[in-house]
Design an enzyme around this catalytic site. Structure first.
Site, PDB file in Angstrom:
ATOM      1  N   GLU A  44       0.956  -1.077   0.148  1.00 49.88           N
ATOM      2  CA  GLU A  44       0.110   0.122  -0.084  1.00 49.88           C
ATOM      3  C   GLU A  44       0.911   1.233  -0.098  1.00 49.88           C
ATOM      4  O   GLU A  44       1.712   1.445   0.807  1.00 49.88           O
ATOM      5  CB  GLU A  44      -0.697  -0.065   1.214  1.00 49.88           C
ATOM      6  CG  GLU A  44      -1.801   1.176   1.440  1.00 49.88           C
ATOM      7  CD  GLU A  44      -2.494   1.107   2.743  1.00 49.88           C
ATOM      8  OE1 GLU A  44      -3.606   1.788   3.146  1.00 49.88           O
ATOM      9  OE2 GLU A  44      -2.275   0.290   3.592  1.00 49.88           O
ATOM     10  N   LYS A 110      -8.921   2.380  -2.592  1.00 47.05           N
ATOM     11  CA  LYS A 110      -9.459   1.760  -1.098  1.00 47.05           C
ATOM     12  C   LYS A 110     -10.848   2.121  -0.956  1.00 47.05           C
ATOM     13  O   LYS A 110     -11.317   3.255  -0.996  1.00 47.05           O
ATOM     14  CB  LYS A 110      -8.525   2.426  -0.260  1.00 47.05           C
ATOM     15  CG  LYS A 110      -8.500   1.446   1.147  1.00 47.05           C
ATOM     16  CD  LYS A 110      -7.334   1.934   1.733  1.00 47.05           C
ATOM     17  CE  LYS A 110      -7.212   1.283   3.379  1.00 47.05           C
ATOM     18  NZ  LYS A 110      -6.033   1.767   4.027  1.00 47.05           N
ATOM     19  N   TYR A 116      -8.967   4.995  13.161  1.00 51.67           N
ATOM     20  CA  TYR A 116      -8.909   4.748  14.565  1.00 51.67           C
ATOM     21  C   TYR A 116      -7.519   4.285  14.851  1.00 51.67           C
ATOM     22  O   TYR A 116      -6.772   4.211  13.929  1.00 51.67           O
ATOM     23  CB  TYR A 116      -9.812   3.486  14.880  1.00 51.67           C
ATOM     24  CG  TYR A 116      -9.537   2.243  14.124  1.00 51.67           C
ATOM     25  CD1 TYR A 116      -8.458   1.334  14.154  1.00 51.67           C
ATOM     26  CD2 TYR A 116     -10.051   1.932  12.749  1.00 51.67           C
ATOM     27  CE1 TYR A 116      -7.994   0.228  13.334  1.00 51.67           C
ATOM     28  CE2 TYR A 116      -9.667   0.804  12.084  1.00 51.67           C
ATOM     29  CZ  TYR A 116      -8.684   0.088  12.177  1.00 51.67           C
ATOM     30  OH  TYR A 116      -8.462  -1.146  11.439  1.00 51.67           O
ATOM     31  N   CYS A 146      -5.456  -2.820   2.056  1.00 59.65           N
ATOM     32  CA  CYS A 146      -5.412  -3.003   3.485  1.00 59.65           C
ATOM     33  C   CYS A 146      -7.046  -3.202   4.161  1.00 59.65           C
ATOM     34  O   CYS A 146      -7.070  -4.269   4.089  1.00 59.65           O
ATOM     35  CB  CYS A 146      -4.683  -1.753   3.826  1.00 59.65           C
ATOM     36  SG  CYS A 146      -3.912  -2.040   5.715  1.00 59.65           S
ATOM     37  N   SER A 338      23.106   4.240  32.875  1.00 63.03           N
ATOM     38  CA  SER A 338      23.185   4.330  34.469  1.00 63.03           C
ATOM     39  C   SER A 338      23.893   3.317  35.441  1.00 63.03           C
ATOM     40  O   SER A 338      23.837   3.434  36.228  1.00 63.03           O
ATOM     41  CB  SER A 338      21.785   4.853  34.877  1.00 63.03           C
ATOM     42  OG  SER A 338      20.866   3.857  34.701  1.00 63.03           O
ATOM     43  N   GLY A 339      23.506   2.103  34.651  1.00 59.24           N
ATOM     44  CA  GLY A 339      23.807   0.997  35.369  1.00 59.24           C
ATOM     45  C   GLY A 339      22.471   0.192  35.895  1.00 59.24           C
ATOM     46  O   GLY A 339      22.586  -1.008  36.457  1.00 59.24           O
ATOM     47  N   SER A 343      18.620   1.507  30.620  1.00 60.41           N
ATOM     48  CA  SER A 343      19.500   1.923  29.843  1.00 60.41           C
ATOM     49  C   SER A 343      20.396   0.838  29.097  1.00 60.41           C
ATOM     50  O   SER A 343      20.959   0.746  28.078  1.00 60.41           O
ATOM     51  CB  SER A 343      20.413   2.804  30.382  1.00 60.41           C
ATOM     52  OG  SER A 343      21.048   2.285  31.636  1.00 60.41           O
TER      53      SER A 343
END
Length: 602
Positions: A44, A110, A116, A146, A338-339, A343
């Site tokens: 499409e 189409k 929506y 579609c 950051s540890g 992340s």
């Protein structure tokens, strides 16, 4: 035996790159011709990319899109090509052009326009009103676009009862977890119910917050899946179709006979566009069956794919990031490491998506940051093979506090001082972005973003919020899935097992402010994705006070989410284009007006 060799070009176009998309289409036409394909489809709006949004309001864009389509005509000698484009006659239409042997023989508009979730097609397009049959020497087929295929009594049924043996559906159907199974069941049911062979040609690639997962498929008239395209990558799916089998099955089943009679009696007989004398049937070898064996002709061998529960989500996130960076010309990304688990997963995804040479990590410890977190960041970066820049922020934070001391005099320390740390880190990452052209990837997950447990202009700063639609519980599952793929875990076990913390105050834990993430994610799913009310969620067994608190936090932080970077959609309903709520909003949905003061909320 009437045999037809068909192909589906599952391509990854770029929205607005009309010339580039046209060149790509030509390449795939040439590849299909070499494989003996007689009818070839593209997704499409393949010419424009999907969704083109307000580019459709530009007359020059519409004109150039049509000019690109005309360039394809010389490439269609000896082959029929179905390609999605934007048509403009009396109005604008989402359309499919049928090009055959150098001629533009017809256009299908189409009919059903989705409006929506993430779709907004009524804003741009007029809906089509008529389906057409295309009659080649070897096949009578129709085209749908579609949304048209999702209606049980839609255009596909109308085409079949008017004699179509093949229905080609060109789509741009976006991914969310579990969508593939829903599609497969729908396509199989539609083909079986209409006794028609159905080609479903889906787009692939990332476009802003959306990912298109491909997985194009062909279902025969009995609902068996005989061909299946790759997931999350471009593919040319070639299938041999035995059209005589459609006729034989219809002789044994009066369903279509009654439907055809109803169509004639109602006057709803479709226009047939003929291009006979050009396409010849393929040889019998093109109709090789994939169902049954000589030893056991009743044993079905359908096309299928087996996915680990989290493999497709991980693949979608990778594709979303790689295409976002590639299509927007970012060569490198930068991530604050950051540890912590978020992340760590983000950095790992980035390396898998675009390569370690294109990922830069930054550790920005404060006086509150634990030594373990800094060590874990270094171990992770070493495992991934990426550089880790160490930029401590305690002196910068002290300077901020000194500057604000007279203004804050007489006030107790609170979330303000905590958020300043997060904003310093965001400022540093954006400075690196400005100086070196990096794309900043923010690391917040859906659970935190949902309740506002994130700092605006701090850890929310960035150009792409990669995991912002991934609930915290799934973050851990994805991390463990990724570790299972390697001989040695990439994400250190300590990151997976330590209690999550923002580390913005001494001893801070997420659990100080939020319920366990299993509870939070359950409430979030019910409220955001299912639109259930507070009382309905309480009826599921959740504590009433907790439900009211979480819903209040979700609602009051809408203003943050609307300022956040786009994220990659992997759930049926993500924050962003698929969920549009007003910021100024007094509707309470049944929860009490609680006075909520949470960490990192300002």
């Amino acid at each position: 035996m009437r045999c037809l060799r068909v192909g589906m070009a599952q391509i990854n176009p770029v929205v607005g790159d009309l010339e580039g998309n046209c060149k790509k289409i030509i390449q795939w036409i040439r590849a299909a011709r070499k494989k003996g394909v007689q009818i070839l489809s593209f997704p499409e709006l393949a010419v424009t990319g999907y969704p083109p949004k307000d580019l459709l309001l530009k007359p020059s864009f519409i004109r150039q899109n049509r000019e690109c389509l005309l360039k394809l005509l010389p490439e269609t000698k000896g082959i029929c090509v179905i390609v999605g484009f934007v048509d403009y006659t009396d109005d604008l239409y989402n359309a499919a052009a049928v090009l055959h042997d150098g001629k533009w023989i017809g256009t299908q508009h189409k009919i059903f326009l989705p409006n929506y979730d993430v779709f907004d097609e009524h804003r741009y397009f007029q809906q089509g009103t008529q389906s057409f049959l295309f009659d080649l020497d070897c096949a009578l087929f129709g085209v749908t676009i579609c949304e048209d295929i999702w209606f049980p009594d839609g255009p596909a049924v109308e085409l079949a009862r008017n004699g179509a043996e093949l229905v080609v559906n060109i789509s741009a159907s976006p991914f969310h977890a579990g969508k593939a199974g829903i599609r497969r069941e729908m396509i199989a049911a539609r083909a079986k119910d209409s006794l028609v062979i159905l080609m479903f040609n889906n787009m692939v690639g990332g476009q802003d917050d959306l990912v298109f997962d491909g997985r194009s498929m062909v279902a025969d008239q009995q609902g068996h899946l005989i061909s299946l395209g790759k997931a999350f990558e471009e593919d040319l799916i070639v299938s041999g179709l035995a059209l005589e089998d459609v006729r034989h099955d219809r002789l044994k089943n009066p369903r279509n006979r009654r439907r055809a009679l109803e169509a004639k009696m109602s006057g709803k007989v479709l226009t047939v566009i003929s291009s006979k004398g050009i396409t010849r049937c393929a040889d019998k070898g093109a109709c090789k069956k994939k169902l049954g064996t000589r030893e056991n002709p009743f044993q079905l061998h359908e096309a299928h794919e087996d996915y680990h529960p989290y493999e497709e989500v991980y693949a979608a996130l990778k594709l979303g990031l790689s295409d976002y960076a590639r299509k927007n010309d970012f060569k490198k990304v930068v991530i604050g490491i950051s540890g912590g688990i978020d992340s760590a997963l983000t950095a790992t995804l980035a390396v898998d998506a675009i390569g370690a040479d294109h990922v830069v990590g930054v550790s920005m410890p404060s006086r509150i940051s634990s030594m373990e977190s800094v060590e874990d960041a270094k171990i992770l970066a070493g495992n991934l093979g990426i550089p880790l820049k160490l930029i401590p922020i305690h002196d910068i934070h002290d300077a901020f506090m000194a500057t604000l001391s007279s203004v804050f005099k007489g006030r107790k320390k609170d979330v303000t001082e905590e958020n300043i740390q997060a904003r310093i880190r965001g400022m540093i990452l954006m400075a690196l972005s400005n100086k070196f052209g990096y794309l900043v990837i923010s690391t917040g997950n859906k659970s935190e973003v949902g309740v506002g447990y994130a700092t605006l202009y701090g850890d929310m700063a960035g150009g792409l919020a990669l995991i912002s639609d991934v609930p915290k519980t799934m973050v851990y599952q994805l991390a463990r899935y990724r570790n299972s793929l390697a001989k040695k875990p990439v994400i250190p076990e300590r990151i997976l097992t330590k209690p999550p913390s923002a580390e913005l105050s001494p001893g801070q834990k997420d659990s100080d402010t939020l319920p366990d993430y299993e509870i939070l994610d359950g409430i979030l799913h019910a409220y955001v994705e299912l639109d259930e009310s507070a009382s309905e969620i309480v009826d599921l067994g959740y504590d009433r006070k907790t439900v009211h608190k979480i819903i209040r936090m979700i609602d009051k932080n809408e203003y943050k989410r609307q300022q956040a970077a786009p994220g990659i959609r992997i759930t049926p309903r993500a924050f962003g284009s698929g969920r549009r709520l007003p910021i100024t909003n007094k509707y309470s949905d049944g929860y009490k007006k609680l006075n909520i003061k949470n960490q990192k909320s300002k």
